[in-house]
Design an enzyme around this catalytic site. Structure first.
Site, PDB file in Angstrom:
ATOM      1  N   ASP A  33     -36.036 -22.009  63.192  1.00  0.00           N
ATOM      2  CA  ASP A  33     -36.980 -22.210  62.726  1.00  0.00           C
ATOM      3  C   ASP A  33     -37.478 -20.954  62.107  1.00  0.00           C
ATOM      4  OD1 ASP A  33     -39.695 -24.475  62.835  1.00  0.00           O
ATOM      5  OD2 ASP A  33     -40.004 -22.674  62.063  1.00  0.00           O
ATOM      6  N   SER A  40     -53.314 -24.915  63.717  1.00  0.00           N
ATOM      7  CA  SER A  40     -53.383 -26.337  63.533  1.00  0.00           C
ATOM      8  C   SER A  40     -52.113 -26.897  64.006  1.00  0.00           C
ATOM      9  CB  SER A  40     -53.282 -26.399  61.895  1.00  0.00           C
ATOM     10  OG  SER A  40     -52.131 -25.744  61.229  1.00  0.00           O
ATOM     11  N   LEU A  42     -50.973 -27.137  67.215  1.00  0.00           N
ATOM     12  CA  LEU A  42     -51.028 -27.216  68.623  1.00  0.00           C
ATOM     13  C   LEU A  42     -51.078 -28.455  68.991  1.00  0.00           C
ATOM     14  CD1 LEU A  42     -53.246 -23.938  69.835  1.00  0.00           C
ATOM     15  CD2 LEU A  42     -50.797 -24.268  69.418  1.00  0.00           C
ATOM     16  N   ASP A  94     -39.219 -30.704  57.800  1.00  0.00           N
ATOM     17  CA  ASP A  94     -40.228 -31.911  57.066  1.00  0.00           C
ATOM     18  C   ASP A  94     -40.253 -31.589  55.697  1.00  0.00           C
ATOM     19  OD1 ASP A  94     -41.188 -28.954  56.962  1.00  0.00           O
ATOM     20  OD2 ASP A  94     -43.325 -29.771  57.838  1.00  0.00           O
ATOM     21  N   CYS A 135     -24.825 -42.058  54.906  1.00  0.00           N
ATOM     22  CA  CYS A 135     -25.532 -40.854  54.980  1.00  0.00           C
ATOM     23  C   CYS A 135     -26.904 -40.652  54.206  1.00  0.00           C
ATOM     24  CB  CYS A 135     -24.793 -39.577  54.529  1.00  0.00           C
ATOM     25  SG  CYS A 135     -24.654 -39.492  52.566  1.00  0.00           S
ATOM     26  N   CYS A 138     -26.532 -41.713  50.638  1.00  0.00           N
ATOM     27  CA  CYS A 138     -26.049 -43.130  50.424  1.00  0.00           C
ATOM     28  C   CYS A 138     -27.358 -43.947  50.359  1.00  0.00           C
ATOM     29  CB  CYS A 138     -25.206 -43.788  51.703  1.00  0.00           C
ATOM     30  SG  CYS A 138     -23.785 -43.222  51.994  1.00  0.00           S
ATOM     31  N   CYS A 150     -46.009 -34.362  55.477  1.00  0.00           N
ATOM     32  CA  CYS A 150     -46.944 -34.615  56.545  1.00  0.00           C
ATOM     33  C   CYS A 150     -48.302 -34.290  56.498  1.00  0.00           C
ATOM     34  CB  CYS A 150     -46.255 -34.005  57.819  1.00  0.00           C
ATOM     35  SG  CYS A 150     -45.015 -34.680  58.420  1.00  0.00           S
ATOM     36  N   CYS A 206     -20.887 -42.483  47.054  1.00  0.00           N
ATOM     37  CA  CYS A 206     -21.776 -41.231  47.524  1.00  0.00           C
ATOM     38  C   CYS A 206     -21.014 -39.945  47.224  1.00  0.00           C
ATOM     39  CB  CYS A 206     -22.057 -41.643  48.827  1.00  0.00           C
ATOM     40  SG  CYS A 206     -23.079 -40.250  49.627  1.00  0.00           S
ATOM     41  N   CYS A 209     -20.523 -38.138  50.890  1.00  0.00           N
ATOM     42  CA  CYS A 209     -19.515 -38.799  51.740  1.00  0.00           C
ATOM     43  C   CYS A 209     -18.010 -38.720  51.224  1.00  0.00           C
ATOM     44  CB  CYS A 209     -19.923 -40.320  51.674  1.00  0.00           C
ATOM     45  SG  CYS A 209     -21.220 -40.645  52.996  1.00  0.00           S
TER      46      CYS A 209
HETATM   47 ZN    ZN Z   1     -23.054 -40.978  51.815  1.00  0.00          ZN
END
Ligand code: ZN
Length: 224
Positions: A33, A40, A42, A94, A135, A138, A150, A206, A209
């Site tokens: 990360d 904000s 917590l 996110d 996946c 797809c 979020c 895909c 894939c």
């Molecule tokens: Zn795929």
């Protein structure tokens, strides 16, 4: 010892890391990360307290759960280094660009990916086994342009706990060689109290894939 790579030490990453630690899973947990703890965060990022505001999330989280910290953003320049040696990836990031990059890199390298998301009252989990299941591409082909974040739509702290714990469970299942739940899109609607698994169909066209290295469990271990 198997290595689990956790992308994002936020609302989903915190409960996922805590669950892996509480399960006393015999694995090396690497937490990625780039961000610092903000006040904000917590309420739902349960590994952090007041005194951690301003510190790097990866470092605080790793200290709390006995993992290894990588203060880095998962992007095209860091992916290869971060994924080296990973036996399973837990994606709790996110933003869609990072999620699709994680999808593509996991497939290309034949590393199973547990993807989680929570928005509003909706939670989502899917375990992707390269070359075996569908996946993210797809499903969507490309990152959706207009999806609310979020921060815009809000997210329930308790729902993050549910999805994060489920991500930890799914990752341990992968490491045990259990693939029953893989390839299903698990959707929780907390407002209605429902959970529905939908088969994530493989799209024969895909692009991700088509480049997938087939996932072969090396040797099955009992992490738990
Ligand atoms: Zn795929």
């Amino acid at each position: 010892m198997k290595t689990a790579l956790l992308l994002g030490a936020g609302g989903l990453g915190c409960p996922a890391a805590l669950a892996l630690a509480e399960a006393k899973a015999d694995l090396r947990l690497v937490i990625v990360d780039p961000d610092r703890v903000e006040r904000s965060n917590l309420a739902r990022q349960i590994l952090y307290a007041d005194e951690d505001v301003g510190a790097f999330k990866a470092e605080v989280a790793a200290r709390r759960v006995g993992g290894e910290a990588r203060v880095a953003r998962f992007d095209a320049t860091t992916a290869a280094g971060l994924l080296r040696g990973a036996d399973v990836i837990l994606d709790g990031t996110d933003d869609f660009a990072t999620r699709f990059l994680a999808n593509d890199e996991a497939l290309r390298r034949g590393i199973p990916l547990v993807h989680g998301a929570a928005l509003g009252w909706q939670g989502l989990l899917v375990t992707i086994l390269p070359g075996q299941t569908g996946c993210l591409r797809c499903l969507f082909e490309a990152p959706p342009g207009q999806a609310p974040t979020c921060a815009e739509a809000g997210v329930l702290a308790a729902l993050c706990g549910l999805v994060g714990v489920a991500m930890a469970g799914a990752a341990l299942a992968v490491l045990r060689g259990e693939s029953d739940g893989a390839g299903f899109l698990h959707r929780w609607d907390a407002l209605r109290g429902t959970h529905r698994p939908l088969l994530l169909k493989r799209d024969p066209n895909c692009a991700a894939c088509a480049l997938a290295a087939s996932y072969e469990p090396k040797e099955l271990t009992s992490c738990l």
